[in-house]
Design an enzyme around this catalytic site. Sequence first.
Site, short mmCIF file in Angstrom:
data_model
loop_
_atom_site.label_atom_id
_atom_site.label_comp_id
_atom_site.label_asym_id
_atom_site.label_seq_id
_atom_site.Cartn_x
_atom_site.Cartn_y
_atom_site.Cartn_z
N ASP A 44 0.98 -1.54 0.06
CA ASP A 44 -0.22 -0.22 0.15
C ASP A 44 1.00 1.32 -0.49
O ASP A 44 1.74 0.99 0.44
CB ASP A 44 -0.93 -0.14 1.59
CG ASP A 44 -2.55 -1.14 1.22
OD1 ASP A 44 -2.26 -1.63 0.18
OD2 ASP A 44 -3.08 -0.60 1.98
N ASP A 45 0.64 2.23 -0.85
CA ASP A 45 0.84 4.06 -0.36
C ASP A 45 2.07 4.00 -1.57
O ASP A 45 2.04 5.32 -1.30
CB ASP A 45 0.91 3.68 0.89
CG ASP A 45 -0.25 3.55 2.31
OD1 ASP A 45 -1.21 3.07 1.94
OD2 ASP A 45 0.11 3.69 3.58
N HIS A 95 -6.39 3.04 -3.77
CA HIS A 95 -6.08 3.91 -2.48
C HIS A 95 -6.30 5.19 -2.78
O HIS A 95 -6.35 5.59 -1.09
CB HIS A 95 -4.74 2.79 -2.55
CG HIS A 95 -4.57 3.53 -0.92
ND1 HIS A 95 -5.56 2.50 -0.02
CD2 HIS A 95 -3.33 3.58 0.31
CE1 HIS A 95 -5.27 2.34 1.02
NE2 HIS A 95 -3.85 3.06 1.09
N HIS A 99 -5.13 9.93 0.27
CA HIS A 99 -5.22 9.38 1.36
C HIS A 99 -5.44 9.76 2.52
O HIS A 99 -5.12 9.72 3.44
CB HIS A 99 -3.88 8.39 1.35
CG HIS A 99 -3.23 7.09 2.64
ND1 HIS A 99 -3.18 7.04 3.97
CD2 HIS A 99 -3.40 5.56 2.08
CE1 HIS A 99 -3.10 6.45 4.20
NE2 HIS A 99 -2.45 5.85 2.93
N HIS A 191 4.01 -2.63 3.09
CA HIS A 191 3.24 -0.77 2.35
C HIS A 191 5.49 -0.87 1.79
O HIS A 191 5.90 -1.11 2.28
CB HIS A 191 3.66 0.51 2.87
CG HIS A 191 2.53 0.06 4.56
ND1 HIS A 191 2.43 -0.88 5.33
CD2 HIS A 191 1.28 0.65 4.09
CE1 HIS A 191 0.66 -1.32 5.37
NE2 HIS A 191 0.26 0.37 5.44
#
Length: 229
Positions: A44-45, A95, A99, A191
């Site tokens: 993620d991210d 995503h 955020h 991540h």
Amino acid sequence: MHSIVYNYIELCKDKAFTGIDDPRVIQGVHLSDSEEAYVCFTFDDGPTSNYTPQILDILNKHQAKATFFIFGRFATEHPEIIRRIAKEGHELGNHTYSHPDLTSLDFAAIEREILEAEQAIQSIVDYRCKLFRPPYGIFSPETVGVVEALQYKFALWSRDVQAYDWELPGVDKMAEEVLSHVCNGSIILLHDAGGNREQTVELVDRVIPILKSRNYHFITMSELLAQSV
Ligand SMILES: [Zn+2]
């Protein structure tokens, strides 16, 4: 507006937690025991210019596929990495663009966050994400409704395999957690952005060959979901 706020990360810390009672929310896939097993690593991210390419190199080295939940703004900053992720056969998931905690937004703003991220990705590669993961694992039933109306699957991760890589617990601890709790159909949250991710990079390089020796195949989350039907 948001009737209940779920914080999946916090919920998972409670050993008595048995999952969110909503069939629309994917919290891992349970495949029956067999010779061949499947697992999905999710990152993620990102993308980030330092960690994402290192992770892609490791995945390539071990011929493993994974799913990357993309932070839309970073996609705009690193289009070449988005192209690389797609070209190398990994999955891109949505995503959001910036955020946010989705439960702090109204439904129109949630929709904008998702569509902006999708647009950022589509301006780089000819791709339409099938999966959406909420930032921080925080959401409401209404959020799930917005995401489903936009034709995404609401994709969390397995509650019983938690590396907590963002807390930097050390590679040994994370590897032990993953290797002792992984099962056929696990979806593992990791991540490739948001701080120092050297431990995550090392973890991935360490556990993939061990799991491969146990007959695990590393596939994308959509491929894993397809295995369960
Ligand atoms: Zn995130």
